[in-house]
Design an enzyme around this catalytic site. Structure first.
Site, PDB file in Angstrom:
ATOM      1  N   GLU A 155     -26.447  -8.051  11.536  1.00  0.00           N
ATOM      2  CA  GLU A 155     -25.497  -7.996  12.655  1.00  0.00           C
ATOM      3  C   GLU A 155     -24.020  -8.024  12.242  1.00  0.00           C
ATOM      4  O   GLU A 155     -23.250  -8.847  12.717  1.00  0.00           O
ATOM      5  CB  GLU A 155     -25.802  -9.135  13.643  1.00  0.00           C
ATOM      6  CG  GLU A 155     -27.209  -9.027  14.209  1.00  0.00           C
ATOM      7  CD  GLU A 155     -27.610 -10.206  15.093  1.00  0.00           C
ATOM      8  OE1 GLU A 155     -26.755 -11.013  15.464  1.00  0.00           O
ATOM      9  OE2 GLU A 155     -28.815 -10.315  15.397  1.00  0.00           O
ATOM     10  N   GLU A 264     -37.625  -6.724  15.429  1.00  0.00           N
ATOM     11  CA  GLU A 264     -37.622  -7.873  16.358  1.00  0.00           C
ATOM     12  C   GLU A 264     -37.972  -7.380  17.758  1.00  0.00           C
ATOM     13  O   GLU A 264     -37.200  -7.513  18.699  1.00  0.00           O
ATOM     14  CB  GLU A 264     -36.252  -8.562  16.351  1.00  0.00           C
ATOM     15  CG  GLU A 264     -35.800  -8.976  14.965  1.00  0.00           C
ATOM     16  CD  GLU A 264     -34.469  -9.730  14.950  1.00  0.00           C
ATOM     17  OE1 GLU A 264     -33.991 -10.169  16.009  1.00  0.00           O
ATOM     18  OE2 GLU A 264     -33.914  -9.869  13.845  1.00  0.00           O
TER      19      GLU A 264
HETATM   20  O1  9MR Z   1     -35.183 -16.253  18.054  1.00  0.00           O
HETATM   21  C1  9MR Z   1     -34.237 -16.941  17.250  1.00  0.00           C
HETATM   22  C2  9MR Z   1     -33.865 -18.273  17.886  1.00  0.00           C
HETATM   23  O2  9MR Z   1     -34.995 -19.135  17.888  1.00  0.00           O
HETATM   24  C3  9MR Z   1     -32.714 -18.913  17.093  1.00  0.00           C
HETATM   25  O3  9MR Z   1     -32.275 -20.072  17.778  1.00  0.00           O
HETATM   26  C4  9MR Z   1     -31.554 -17.925  16.943  1.00  0.00           C
HETATM   27  C5  9MR Z   1     -30.434 -18.495  16.072  1.00  0.00           C
HETATM   28  O4  9MR Z   1     -30.838 -18.640  14.727  1.00  0.00           O
HETATM   29  O5  9MR Z   1     -32.007 -16.736  16.354  1.00  0.00           O
HETATM   30  C6  9MR Z   1     -33.000 -16.076  17.105  1.00  0.00           C
HETATM   31  O6  9MR Z   1     -33.394 -14.887  16.439  1.00  0.00           O
HETATM   32  C7  9MR Z   1     -32.388 -13.895  16.351  1.00  0.00           C
HETATM   33  C8  9MR Z   1     -32.558 -13.206  14.998  1.00  0.00           C
HETATM   34  O7  9MR Z   1     -32.519 -14.150  13.967  1.00  0.00           O
HETATM   35  C9  9MR Z   1     -31.490 -12.143  14.801  1.00  0.00           C
HETATM   36  N1  9MR Z   1     -31.468 -11.205  15.891  1.00  0.00           N
HETATM   37  C10 9MR Z   1     -31.435 -11.779  17.253  1.00  0.00           C
HETATM   38  C11 9MR Z   1     -32.562 -12.799  17.417  1.00  0.00           C
HETATM   39  C12 9MR Z   1     -32.598 -13.342  18.844  1.00  0.00           C
HETATM   40  O8  9MR Z   1     -31.422 -14.022  19.137  1.00  0.00           O
END
Ligand code: 9MR
Length: 367
Positions: A155, A264
């Site tokens: 990102e 994802e």
């Molecule tokens: O699903 C993830 C959530 O449990 C965490 O709190 C968050 C922060 O680390 O990250 C979420 O996963 C993200 C992923 O790592 C990167 N792309 C977006 C995902 C959803 O927010």
């Protein structure tokens, strides 16, 4: 007597298994198209219903949080691999492959990691030295026959048409500028075993504006010889995403010689997971009953899998973002506090939902 009890226990165990997984595994439905995977947390490898659903359906896993820098680097700077190892050991024991997620992400860095004791920023050189030590430790720690893909940078791009290409407010960008991206890939390649493939990963890559920003960034990396193997399209989609949009992104990225992964995958039943305005938040605050959107979601999922199947020569993995509607970040009421969502193929009891069967029907129609 003992024999009889043992036998009836075995029958009971079988009955439980049959009840929970009495359907064709997803991995069997999609055959050899690509690895089919799921993001998980350590509490899902203990043998519970989620574990059974994972083992029944999937060939690859991602740690949803446990392998992020914030999941490993402690406040005192030491590394703790305990949670990550629970997932990696589970993968190893069950013959599953893994994607490592992720090495550099502005949103997953322990507080003060990029700062001196007096609160000032580290210099670029200091930050590179510190994070090189981390990247080296990660590749030395995880077995490369299990963790075969890694998200190196996550990102780094802005979404909007009127914004610059890169997310300038990221601490990585602020301290290092955009060159941190090529630095990260070169550093990862220096330590990653030769079989491990390296990815850039981002969301909204089916949006024409962000697709183009990403394409140009990837092209510059490829043209200048930066060691990058592929791009992860996160696919936190809503039902207004069209199959044509998805196909266009896959083709555009693949035209650079890069592998594409859907990393994802989930499909909110609401218009957008990030409503931009407070007024829109009010409109979508209530939880929709699932039967109202079930058919539309099933049709959308089938149309997306049609595109993925037809482009399977460019795609090596398709990975859902957690197992079921209860364990999903969206299902937990993340996007709008308290609002439930139904983004995945399995319901809160791990039963396959209408979208699961619409995907199965699509694949059956090919035979
Ligand atoms: O699903 C993830 C959530 O449990 C965490 O709190 C968050 C922060 O680390 O990250 C979420 O996963 C993200 C992923 O790592 C990167 N792309 C977006 C995902 C959803 O927010």
């Amino acid at each position: 007597m003992i024999k009889k009890i043992t036998l009836s226990l075995a029958v009971a165990a079988l009955a439980i298994t049959a009840k929970a997984q009495d359907y064709t595994p997803l991995k069997q439905i999609i055959g050899d198209d690509f690895y089919i995977g799921v993001a998980i947390n350590p509490n899902q490898v203990s043998g519970n219903e989620d574990t059974k659903t994972i083992l029944h359906n999937f060939t690859t896993i991602t740690a949803e949080n446990a392998m992020k820098p914030a999941g490993i680097i402690q406040a005192d700077g030491s590394y703790n691999f305990t949670d990550a190892d629970k997932i990696v050991n589970f993968a190893k024991e069950n013959g599953l492959k893994m994607r490592g997620h992720t090495l550099c992400w502005h949103a997953s860095i322990p507080r003060n990691y990029m700062k001196n004791a007096d609160g000032t920023d580290l210099t670029k050189e200091e930050l590179y030295a510190k994070h090189e030590k981390y990247i080296k430790a990660v590749f030395e720690h995880f077995p490369s026959d299990v963790v075969i893909y890694w998200d190196v940078v996550n990102e780094a791009l802005n979404d909007g048409e009127n914004e610059g290409r890169y997310r300038e407010r990221s601490e990585w960008y602020r301290i290092c500028g955009p060159e941190f991206i090529s630095w990260a890939f070169k550093t990862a390649r220096k330590y990653a075993p030769a079989n491990v493939k390296l990815y850039y990963n981002d969301y909204n890559l089916v949006d024409p504006v962000k697709r183009e920003k990403c394409y140009l960034m990837l092209k510059e990396l490829v043209d200048s010889g930066v060691p990058i193997d592929g791009v992860g399209m996160q696919a936190h989609w809503s039902m207004d995403v069209t199959p044509a949009q998805i196909e266009e992104s896959i083709n555009r990225f693949a035209s650079l010689g890069l592998d594409v992964q859907i990393t994802e995958f989930d499909l909110t039943v609401y218009n957008s997971i990030h409503p931009p305005k407070a007024s829109e938040r009010q409109i979508v605050k209530y939880t929709l009953p699932y039967d109202v959107v079930e058919k539309a979601q099933a049709d959308a999922y089938a149309s997306y899998f049609k595109v993925l199947h037809e482009n399977r020569d460019k795609i090596s993995s398709v990975i859902f973002w957690n197992v079921n509607d209860a364990s999903s970040w969206l299902g937990r009421g993340f996007a709008i506090r308290g609002r439930l969502d139904y983004p995945l193929l399995f319901d809160r009891e791990n039963k396959p939902k209408a979208p699961f069967f619409s995907i199965e029907n699509y694949y059956k129609s090919l035979k």
